[in-house]
Motif scaffolding. Structure first.
Motif, PDB file in Angstrom:
ATOM      1  N   ARG A   1       0.841  -1.192   0.000  1.00 57.35           N
ATOM      2  CA  ARG A   1       0.000   0.000   0.000  1.00 57.35           C
ATOM      3  C   ARG A   1       0.880   1.247   0.000  1.00 57.35           C
ATOM      4  O   ARG A   1       2.110   1.155   0.118  1.00 57.35           O
ATOM      5  N   ILE A   2       0.227   2.405  -0.095  1.00 55.01           N
ATOM      6  CA  ILE A   2       0.978   3.661  -0.121  1.00 55.01           C
ATOM      7  C   ILE A   2       1.788   3.832   1.159  1.00 55.01           C
ATOM      8  O   ILE A   2       2.910   4.316   1.145  1.00 55.01           O
ATOM      9  N   GLY A   3       1.231   3.426   2.266  1.00 55.09           N
ATOM     10  CA  GLY A   3       1.911   3.555   3.546  1.00 55.09           C
ATOM     11  C   GLY A   3       0.943   3.278   4.672  1.00 55.09           C
ATOM     12  O   GLY A   3      -0.171   2.785   4.461  1.00 55.09           O
ATOM     13  N   ILE A   4       1.371   3.604   5.887  1.00 53.78           N
ATOM     14  CA  ILE A   4       0.512   3.388   7.052  1.00 53.78           C
ATOM     15  C   ILE A   4      -0.634   4.384   7.066  1.00 53.78           C
ATOM     16  O   ILE A   4      -1.797   4.030   7.272  1.00 53.78           O
ATOM     17  N   ASP A   5      -0.301   5.657   6.840  1.00 57.67           N
ATOM     18  CA  ASP A   5      -1.308   6.719   6.813  1.00 57.67           C
ATOM     19  C   ASP A   5      -0.741   7.864   6.001  1.00 57.67           C
ATOM     20  O   ASP A   5       0.318   7.731   5.372  1.00 57.67           O
ATOM     21  N   ASP A   6      -1.429   9.005   5.987  1.00 57.63           N
ATOM     22  CA  ASP A   6      -0.994  10.121   5.151  1.00 57.63           C
ATOM     23  C   ASP A   6       0.330  10.722   5.611  1.00 57.63           C
ATOM     24  O   ASP A   6       1.006  11.410   4.831  1.00 57.63           O
ATOM     25  N   GLU A   7       0.709  10.489   6.862  1.00 59.88           N
ATOM     26  CA  GLU A   7       1.976  11.023   7.373  1.00 59.88           C
ATOM     27  C   GLU A   7       3.135  10.060   7.147  1.00 59.88           C
ATOM     28  O   GLU A   7       4.290  10.449   7.307  1.00 59.88           O
ATOM     29  N   ARG A   8       2.827   8.833   6.818  1.00 58.86           N
ATOM     30  CA  ARG A   8       3.883   7.823   6.716  1.00 58.86           C
ATOM     31  C   ARG A   8       3.722   7.030   5.422  1.00 58.86           C
ATOM     32  O   ARG A   8       3.202   5.927   5.422  1.00 58.86           O
ATOM     33  N   HIS A   9       4.173   7.619   4.322  1.00 59.79           N
ATOM     34  CA  HIS A   9       4.177   6.941   3.029  1.00 59.79           C
ATOM     35  C   HIS A   9       5.469   6.137   2.910  1.00 59.79           C
ATOM     36  O   HIS A   9       6.555   6.661   3.131  1.00 59.79           O
TER      37      HIS A   9
ATOM     38  N   TYR B   1     -10.472   0.158   2.958  1.00 60.64           N
ATOM     39  CA  TYR B   1     -11.071   0.094   1.614  1.00 60.64           C
ATOM     40  C   TYR B   1     -12.007   1.272   1.362  1.00 60.64           C
ATOM     41  O   TYR B   1     -12.801   1.246   0.426  1.00 60.64           O
ATOM     42  N   SER B   2     -11.884   2.302   2.182  1.00 62.55           N
ATOM     43  CA  SER B   2     -12.777   3.452   2.078  1.00 62.55           C
ATOM     44  C   SER B   2     -12.218   4.501   1.127  1.00 62.55           C
ATOM     45  O   SER B   2     -11.073   4.422   0.678  1.00 62.55           O
ATOM     46  N   GLY B   3     -13.050   5.495   0.826  1.00 61.11           N
ATOM     47  CA  GLY B   3     -12.591   6.615   0.013  1.00 61.11           C
ATOM     48  C   GLY B   3     -12.232   6.205  -1.401  1.00 61.11           C
ATOM     49  O   GLY B   3     -12.746   5.234  -1.943  1.00 61.11           O
ATOM     50  N   THR B   4     -11.317   6.959  -1.980  1.00 57.88           N
ATOM     51  CA  THR B   4     -10.917   6.767  -3.377  1.00 57.88           C
ATOM     52  C   THR B   4      -9.436   6.433  -3.454  1.00 57.88           C
ATOM     53  O   THR B   4      -8.625   7.040  -2.748  1.00 57.88           O
ATOM     54  N   ALA B   5      -9.098   5.497  -4.285  1.00 62.69           N
ATOM     55  CA  ALA B   5      -7.689   5.167  -4.501  1.00 62.69           C
ATOM     56  C   ALA B   5      -6.986   6.324  -5.201  1.00 62.69           C
ATOM     57  O   ALA B   5      -7.545   6.959  -6.095  1.00 62.69           O
ATOM     58  N   ASP B   6      -5.753   6.587  -4.795  1.00 62.98           N
ATOM     59  CA  ASP B   6      -4.959   7.673  -5.362  1.00 62.98           C
ATOM     60  C   ASP B   6      -4.087   7.121  -6.490  1.00 62.98           C
ATOM     61  O   ASP B   6      -2.948   6.713  -6.274  1.00 62.98           O
ATOM     62  N   TRP B   7      -4.647   7.124  -7.686  1.00 61.47           N
ATOM     63  CA  TRP B   7      -3.922   6.555  -8.813  1.00 61.47           C
ATOM     64  C   TRP B   7      -2.639   7.315  -9.128  1.00 61.47           C
ATOM     65  O   TRP B   7      -1.726   6.758  -9.756  1.00 61.47           O
ATOM     66  N   SER B   8      -2.524   8.563  -8.692  1.00 64.74           N
ATOM     67  CA  SER B   8      -1.295   9.313  -8.961  1.00 64.74           C
ATOM     68  C   SER B   8      -0.096   8.657  -8.282  1.00 64.74           C
ATOM     69  O   SER B   8       1.035   8.778  -8.752  1.00 64.74           O
ATOM     70  N   ALA B   9      -0.335   7.930  -7.180  1.00 61.28           N
ATOM     71  CA  ALA B   9       0.757   7.211  -6.523  1.00 61.28           C
ATOM     72  C   ALA B   9       1.272   6.099  -7.422  1.00 61.28           C
ATOM     73  O   ALA B   9       2.479   5.813  -7.453  1.00 61.28           O
ATOM     74  N   VAL B  10       0.375   5.455  -8.163  1.00 57.88           N
ATOM     75  CA  VAL B  10       0.795   4.416  -9.108  1.00 57.88           C
ATOM     76  C   VAL B  10       1.675   5.033 -10.190  1.00 57.88           C
ATOM     77  O   VAL B  10       2.698   4.455 -10.583  1.00 57.88           O
TER      78      VAL B  10
END
Length: 378
Positions: free
Chosen positions: A152-160, A188-197
């Protein structure tokens, strides 16, 4: 970048699929029956439920019962979970020596509390040296069996963590990297951030396949992700729940062919019947039909089916009873527009449960006490 009319084949080690699609491993879902149903619809890589390294090393009977593939299933893709480099290396060596799988996909994306509280799944890449040792232990013991990682992108928005983890995995010699474009906190909530891909694709060597995961609910979603991110393929999870024909749509879309017509209720019920048959063949009459129950609501989403009939289908206890209930449905009802879009678990975002002091030192390579899961399957 415009959507491709014809996709490039996806290569994972020596294995190539003209359709660049991977079925995500899902606990309680991607058993041999469901995988066969999906393979009958279209090409791709189809990954089994999660298997634990500890379960393999300790020769856990339940674990070995779960390592089951059809005779014609190729490649045999296994998802492997572990938090201990030593156990991971031993498990991979056993997989190779016993010829248990052709491809190993490592789980660093699971966000569920029972996994992250032990430091596993999506929590683990934060411990970058431990993560690197686990991946290297797998690759070094895999021989010619390709190893891939999903994160995944990371643990949370502060820890990518995904860019650093992917670089370490690439240096260790993995055959592909897949990213679910959400944090563990999002679940599994919200929207996936495809820009990270897209950022991951840009950061990786061109020859290393990068796969995107998150919010692929239709063939058009898959084409859009590839077009927007430049990724080499997509990983499909919740989007195929109650819709295994999605893989046929994806095969057509990536080949530049017109999509098949959406199935009417008659075709949907025929697919449900086939799914039940395969589960019974794999699990036996009682367990197979009980396992089918959870799929029924996904199959019938959006269709005008009365509440009493839905309830009866959700309690079905035999294949004959399933036939009797499905016969009450009108096969001519067209596929409803409201059946499109998200399905399966979504839930809400929340704090990630972690081992005590987990965030203190990302360079600490020690294995957390009691971290290894005993049971396979998630």
């Amino acid at each position: 970048m415009s959507a491709p009319t014809v996709a490039h084949p996806l290569r994972i080690g020596p294995f190539v699929s003209d359709t660049p699609v991977v079925l995500a491993p899902m606990a309680g879902i991607t058993n041999p029956g469901f995988r066969r149903l999906c393979r009958e619809q279209g090409a791709g890589f189809y990954v089994c439920e999660m298997i634990t390294s500890r379960g393999i090393v300790e020769k856990n009977p339940l674990t070995f019962r779960m390592i089951e593939f059809d005779a014609d299933e190729h490649p045999r893709s296994m998802q492997l979970y572990g938090v201990d480099p030593t156990a991971m290396g031993l498990a991979v060596r056993m997989i190779v020596e016993r010829d248990l799988a052709d491809h190993i996909d490592m789980n660093f994306g699971c966000p569920v509390p029972k996994v992250t509280r032990r430091g596993g799944g999506a929590a683990l890449p934060y411990k970058r040296k431990l993560f690197e040792r686990i991946v290297r232990a797998a690759v070094d013991n895999a021989g010619s069996v390709p190893v891939t990682v999903k994160m995944r992108i990371g643990i949370d928005d502060e820890r990518h963590t995904y860019l650093d983890a992917a670089r370490r995995a690439a240096d260790a010699g993995v055959a592909a990297v897949a990213l679910h474009a959400r944090t563990a906190a999002q679940r599994y909530s919200g929207t996936a951030d495809w820009s990270a891909v897209a950022r991951l694709r840009d950061a990786m060597p061109a020859e290393l396949p990068v796969l995107g995961n998150g919010d692929i609910f239709s063939a058009s979603d898959a084409l859009a992700m590839v077009a927007q991110t430049g990724c080499d393929g997509v990983v499909v999870g919740r989007g195929c729940l109650g819709r295994p024909w999605l893989f046929g749509d994806l095969e057509a879309a990536f080949a530049g062919r017109p999509l098949p017509e959406p199935p009417d209720l008659g075709r949907v019920t025929a697919t449900m019947r086939r799914h039940a048959e395969l589960l019974i063949e794999h699990m036996g009459d009682h367990k197979g039909i009980r396992d089918m129950r959870k799929h029924i609501a996904w199959y019938l989403k959006g269709f005008p089916v009365g509440s009493e009939l839905r309830r009866s289908l959700g309690l079905v206890s035999s294949l004959d009873e399933l036939d009797e209930l499905l016969a009450q449905l009108d096969p001519a009802i067209p596929f409803p527009a409201e059946a499109d879009g998200p399905r399966g678990r979504q839930g809400s975002a929340g704090r990630v449960v972690l081992p005590e002091h987990w965030l203190d030192d990302p360079d600490d390579p020690s294995v957390p006490l009691g971290a290894e899961l005993e049971h396979s399957g998630g």
